[in-house]
Design a protein around this motif. Structure first.
Motif, PDB file in Angstrom:
ATOM      1  N   MET A   1       0.851  -1.128   0.040  1.00  0.00           N
ATOM      2  CA  MET A   1       0.109   0.047  -0.113  1.00  0.00           C
ATOM      3  C   MET A   1       0.835   1.159  -0.126  1.00  0.00           C
ATOM      4  SD  MET A   1      -3.223   1.002   2.549  1.00  0.00           S
ATOM      5  CE  MET A   1      -2.067   1.186   3.950  1.00  0.00           C
ATOM      6  N   LYS A   2       0.600   2.078  -0.747  1.00  0.00           N
ATOM      7  CA  LYS A   2       1.179   3.499  -0.920  1.00  0.00           C
ATOM      8  C   LYS A   2       0.577   4.598  -0.081  1.00  0.00           C
ATOM      9  CE  LYS A   2       3.391   2.294  -5.424  1.00  0.00           C
ATOM     10  NZ  LYS A   2       3.302   2.622  -6.705  1.00  0.00           N
ATOM     11  N   LEU A   3       1.338   5.601   0.047  1.00  0.00           N
ATOM     12  CA  LEU A   3       0.609   6.721   0.772  1.00  0.00           C
ATOM     13  C   LEU A   3       0.593   8.121   0.121  1.00  0.00           C
ATOM     14  CD1 LEU A   3       2.375   6.798   4.398  1.00  0.00           C
ATOM     15  CD2 LEU A   3       0.255   5.855   3.772  1.00  0.00           C
ATOM     16  N   GLY A   4      -0.499   8.983   0.017  1.00  0.00           N
ATOM     17  CA  GLY A   4      -0.488   9.972  -0.528  1.00  0.00           C
ATOM     18  C   GLY A   4      -1.173  11.117   0.486  1.00  0.00           C
ATOM     19  N   ILE A   5      -1.021  12.293  -0.064  1.00  0.00           N
ATOM     20  CA  ILE A   5      -1.212  13.626   0.936  1.00  0.00           C
ATOM     21  C   ILE A   5      -2.275  14.339   0.098  1.00  0.00           C
ATOM     22  CG2 ILE A   5       0.704  14.670  -0.200  1.00  0.00           C
ATOM     23  CD1 ILE A   5      -0.669  15.400   3.274  1.00  0.00           C
ATOM     24  N   ASN A   6      -3.232  14.869   0.972  1.00  0.00           N
ATOM     25  CA  ASN A   6      -4.356  15.870   0.454  1.00  0.00           C
ATOM     26  C   ASN A   6      -4.316  17.052   0.897  1.00  0.00           C
ATOM     27  OD1 ASN A   6      -6.902  17.018  -0.290  1.00  0.00           O
ATOM     28  ND2 ASN A   6      -7.668  15.103  -0.729  1.00  0.00           N
ATOM     29  N   ALA A 198     -18.059  -0.123  -0.674  1.00  0.00           N
ATOM     30  CA  ALA A 198     -17.279   0.240  -2.085  1.00  0.00           C
ATOM     31  C   ALA A 198     -16.827  -0.660  -2.710  1.00  0.00           C
ATOM     32  CB  ALA A 198     -16.349   1.176  -1.527  1.00  0.00           C
ATOM     33  N   ILE A 199     -16.009  -1.529  -2.103  1.00  0.00           N
ATOM     34  CA  ILE A 199     -15.061  -2.655  -3.107  1.00  0.00           C
ATOM     35  C   ILE A 199     -16.053  -3.649  -3.782  1.00  0.00           C
ATOM     36  CG2 ILE A 199     -13.330  -4.531  -3.103  1.00  0.00           C
ATOM     37  CD1 ILE A 199     -12.396  -2.005  -2.359  1.00  0.00           C
ATOM     38  N   ALA A 200     -17.097  -4.225  -3.200  1.00  0.00           N
ATOM     39  CA  ALA A 200     -17.963  -4.812  -3.987  1.00  0.00           C
ATOM     40  C   ALA A 200     -18.591  -4.515  -5.044  1.00  0.00           C
ATOM     41  CB  ALA A 200     -19.068  -5.463  -3.028  1.00  0.00           C
ATOM     42  N   HIS A 201     -18.939  -3.049  -5.012  1.00  0.00           N
ATOM     43  CA  HIS A 201     -19.394  -2.378  -6.257  1.00  0.00           C
ATOM     44  C   HIS A 201     -18.548  -2.083  -7.181  1.00  0.00           C
ATOM     45  CE1 HIS A 201     -23.106  -1.932  -3.664  1.00  0.00           C
ATOM     46  NE2 HIS A 201     -22.411  -1.074  -2.954  1.00  0.00           N
ATOM     47  N   GLN A 312      -2.974  -1.525   8.457  1.00  0.00           N
ATOM     48  CA  GLN A 312      -3.040  -2.993   7.929  1.00  0.00           C
ATOM     49  C   GLN A 312      -4.421  -3.448   7.709  1.00  0.00           C
ATOM     50  OE1 GLN A 312      -1.135  -4.754  11.416  1.00  0.00           O
ATOM     51  NE2 GLN A 312       0.928  -5.021  10.547  1.00  0.00           N
ATOM     52  N   ALA A 313      -5.337  -2.957   8.428  1.00  0.00           N
ATOM     53  CA  ALA A 313      -6.751  -3.100   8.044  1.00  0.00           C
ATOM     54  C   ALA A 313      -7.224  -2.492   7.003  1.00  0.00           C
ATOM     55  CB  ALA A 313      -7.765  -2.661   9.541  1.00  0.00           C
ATOM     56  N   TYR A 314      -6.836  -1.499   6.569  1.00  0.00           N
ATOM     57  CA  TYR A 314      -7.275  -0.900   5.347  1.00  0.00           C
ATOM     58  C   TYR A 314      -6.579  -1.640   4.129  1.00  0.00           C
ATOM     59  CZ  TYR A 314      -9.787   3.377   7.293  1.00  0.00           C
ATOM     60  OH  TYR A 314     -10.795   3.837   7.898  1.00  0.00           O
ATOM     61  N   ALA A 315      -5.240  -2.002   4.455  1.00  0.00           N
ATOM     62  CA  ALA A 315      -4.651  -2.601   3.327  1.00  0.00           C
ATOM     63  C   ALA A 315      -5.482  -4.076   3.044  1.00  0.00           C
ATOM     64  CB  ALA A 315      -3.355  -2.936   3.444  1.00  0.00           C
ATOM     65  N   ALA A 316      -5.637  -4.842   3.971  1.00  0.00           N
ATOM     66  CA  ALA A 316      -6.456  -5.975   4.045  1.00  0.00           C
ATOM     67  C   ALA A 316      -7.767  -5.881   3.345  1.00  0.00           C
ATOM     68  CB  ALA A 316      -6.677  -6.746   5.517  1.00  0.00           C
ATOM     69  N   ALA A 317      -8.480  -4.442   3.547  1.00  0.00           N
ATOM     70  CA  ALA A 317      -9.775  -4.375   3.042  1.00  0.00           C
ATOM     71  C   ALA A 317      -9.684  -4.211   1.481  1.00  0.00           C
ATOM     72  CB  ALA A 317     -10.331  -3.214   3.818  1.00  0.00           C
ATOM     73  N   GLY A 318      -8.593  -4.029   0.984  1.00  0.00           N
ATOM     74  CA  GLY A 318      -8.294  -3.601  -0.534  1.00  0.00           C
ATOM     75  C   GLY A 318      -8.048  -2.103  -0.984  1.00  0.00           C
ATOM     76  N   VAL A 319      -7.350  -1.258   0.308  1.00  0.00           N
ATOM     77  CA  VAL A 319      -7.002  -0.249  -0.295  1.00  0.00           C
ATOM     78  C   VAL A 319      -5.614  -0.332  -0.751  1.00  0.00           C
ATOM     79  CG1 VAL A 319      -6.208   2.052   0.758  1.00  0.00           C
ATOM     80  CG2 VAL A 319      -8.291   1.206   1.468  1.00  0.00           C
ATOM     81  N   THR A 320      -5.299   0.458  -1.863  1.00  0.00           N
ATOM     82  CA  THR A 320      -4.002   0.172  -2.541  1.00  0.00           C
ATOM     83  C   THR A 320      -3.166   1.713  -2.216  1.00  0.00           C
ATOM     84  OG1 THR A 320      -5.110   0.981  -4.654  1.00  0.00           O
ATOM     85  CG2 THR A 320      -4.506  -1.388  -4.170  1.00  0.00           C
ATOM     86  N   LEU A 345       3.350   3.420   8.254  1.00  0.00           N
ATOM     87  CA  LEU A 345       3.448   2.504   7.140  1.00  0.00           C
ATOM     88  C   LEU A 345       4.502   1.311   7.311  1.00  0.00           C
ATOM     89  CD1 LEU A 345       1.776   2.209   4.370  1.00  0.00           C
ATOM     90  CD2 LEU A 345       3.740   3.319   3.391  1.00  0.00           C
ATOM     91  N   GLU A 346       5.742   1.914   7.649  1.00  0.00           N
ATOM     92  CA  GLU A 346       6.619   1.059   7.728  1.00  0.00           C
ATOM     93  C   GLU A 346       6.711   0.215   8.874  1.00  0.00           C
ATOM     94  OE1 GLU A 346      10.353   3.214   8.416  1.00  0.00           O
ATOM     95  OE2 GLU A 346      10.206   4.253   6.473  1.00  0.00           O
ATOM     96  N   ARG A 347       6.283   0.488  10.158  1.00  0.00           N
ATOM     97  CA  ARG A 347       5.595  -0.428  11.148  1.00  0.00           C
ATOM     98  C   ARG A 347       4.734  -1.669  10.780  1.00  0.00           C
ATOM     99  NH1 ARG A 347       6.631   2.111  17.016  1.00  0.00           N
ATOM    100  NH2 ARG A 347       8.285   3.529  16.683  1.00  0.00           N
ATOM    101  N   ALA A 348       3.803  -0.901  10.068  1.00  0.00           N
ATOM    102  CA  ALA A 348       2.718  -1.861   9.365  1.00  0.00           C
ATOM    103  C   ALA A 348       3.331  -2.929   8.407  1.00  0.00           C
ATOM    104  CB  ALA A 348       1.504  -1.232   8.843  1.00  0.00           C
ATOM    105  N   GLY A 349       4.413  -2.934   7.905  1.00  0.00           N
ATOM    106  CA  GLY A 349       4.936  -3.732   6.920  1.00  0.00           C
ATOM    107  C   GLY A 349       4.640  -3.725   5.563  1.00  0.00           C
ATOM    108  N   LEU A 350       4.036  -2.358   5.235  1.00  0.00           N
ATOM    109  CA  LEU A 350       3.327  -2.113   4.108  1.00  0.00           C
ATOM    110  C   LEU A 350       4.096  -1.447   2.918  1.00  0.00           C
ATOM    111  CD1 LEU A 350      -0.444  -1.336   5.521  1.00  0.00           C
ATOM    112  CD2 LEU A 350       0.465  -3.538   4.655  1.00  0.00           C
ATOM    113  N   VAL A 351       5.322  -1.358   3.294  1.00  0.00           N
ATOM    114  CA  VAL A 351       6.173  -0.521   2.198  1.00  0.00           C
ATOM    115  C   VAL A 351       6.734  -1.359   1.220  1.00  0.00           C
ATOM    116  CG1 VAL A 351       8.439   0.846   2.029  1.00  0.00           C
ATOM    117  CG2 VAL A 351       6.966   1.095   4.197  1.00  0.00           C
TER     118      VAL A 351
END
Length: 351
Positions: A1-6, A198-201, A312-320, A345-351
């Motif tokens: 999963m990547k990070l963005g800024i708004n 969201a994801i199902a649709h 981690q929960a968002y990544a597991a739910a399908g967020v990219t 993000l690093e601590r979550a192991g998602l880098v």
């Protein structure tokens, strides 16, 4: 999963800070920097300013409002921004809402799904640099019976395919977004409810197009506030006015997409109370009526460890791509939140 800024809206007195935040996000390796527009600052100008003073981070419109521009103008802007940024532009589109569309732009807010589909088709066709002709319910190019002729985009974008996102909330819009776009811009996303809301649709739309979710960018925006876990309740309270504005007052009583989303997440009674109070002018009462759990589910609050667990929960739910809106009254606070997001993000192991 990547990070963005708004960065949100420009012109609120924090413009220099916003640029510094974008530059720090660039340094930290964030994937994309988004800018918004409503009826104040326009997104293309902001994005060109940011792109000129960053090096690697993508710049994206979240969103270009469909009623604000003809589709050909959007194609011109996208091609120009992609060329000037060295291939770092992402095109986010959305229909806005009935109050802005009709009150600010003078464009009827009718058949938003059909308008979006035609708009995307014209933008994509123009971006191929073939001569532009189109016959639809909402746009016909060239206009019949006049001097117009099919024209070709003269600007050469850096890339042949610019990623196209659509801001989507309702089930039908999400399905269509999965069918015709490269990504979805989501707001008020709960990892606990992301599949059904969201994801199902989106998946249904991808299947209509003969595709899977592979390569499709699920990109929600979440406010971020860092602090001790014992202070999560107080951190959540800082977002009460924000949540009340969207759930209670963004749009009319019948056409508030955020209120409808809260209902689909199981907050039907609370959503009614929040909206009733907000539209009656009791904004403080509306904010007080928001359940703590609703805020906690749709933000990132607490320690870096707690935020890492939520990521981690968002990544597991399908967020990219997880887009952060870091809270803070000063530049130093916002930068600290930005760095905490990167650390989480690093601590979550998602880098």
């Amino acid at each position: 999963m990547k990070l963005g800024i708004n960065l949100g809206y420009w012109g609120a007195g924090m413009d220099a800070d916003n640029l510094a935040v974008a530059q720090e996000a660039d340094r930290l390796g964030y994937a994309v920097c988004w800018a918004a527009e409503a009826y104040g600052s326009d997104a293309p100008t902001v994005l060109s300013w940011v792109a000129a003073q960053t090096e690697r981070i993508d710049v994206g419109s979240a969103i270009f409002q469909i009623p604000a521009r003809t589709p050909a103008m959007t194609a011109m802007t996208a091609a120009t921004l992609d060329s000037l940024s060295g291939g770092r532009f992402r095109l986010g589109l959305g229909v806005s809402g009935p109050q802005v569309s009709e009150g600010w732009y003078g464009v009827k807010f009718d058949k938003p799904l059909a308008r979006t589909r035609e708009y995307v088709e014209i933008v994509r066709k123009a971006m191929t640099r073939e001569r532009l002709s189109y016959e639809g319910q909402h746009w016909t190019l060239p206009l019949p019976g006049g001097p117009g002729k099919p024209l070709k985009l003269t600007v050469h974008p850096q890339r042949t395919h610019i990623p196209l996102y659509i801001a989507a909330i309702g089930p039908k819009n999400l399905t269509q977004t999965g069918e015709i776009a490269d990504g979805a811009l989501l707001i008020f996303p709960s990892a606990d409810h992301l599949e059904e809301t969201a994801i199902a649709h989106i998946r249904e739309g991808r299947e209509k197009a003969g595709k899977t979710l592979e390569g499709f960018d699920v990109c929600p925006t979440l406010p971020l506030a860092v602090g001790a876990d014992k202070d999560v309740s107080a951190l959540a309270d800082t977002f009460r006015p924000y949540t009340a504005l969207y759930v209670g007052g963004m749009g009319s009583r019948k056409q508030n997409f955020y209120n409808q989303l809260a209902r689909r997440m199981g907050y039907e009674k609370e959503a009614t109370e929040i909206q009733d109070k907000y539209l009656a002018g009791d904004k403080e009462g509306a904010a007080a009526a928001i359940p703590h759990r609703l805020i906690d589910q749709t933000t990132l609050l607490g320690s870096v460890e707690r935020i890492a667990d939520r990521m981690q929960a968002y990544a597991a739910a399908g967020v990219t791509t997880l887009t952060l809106a870091p809270a803070g009254f000063t530049l130093e606070e916002r930068i600290a939140s930005l760095r905490a997001g990167s650390e989480a993000l690093e601590r979550a192991g998602l880098v």
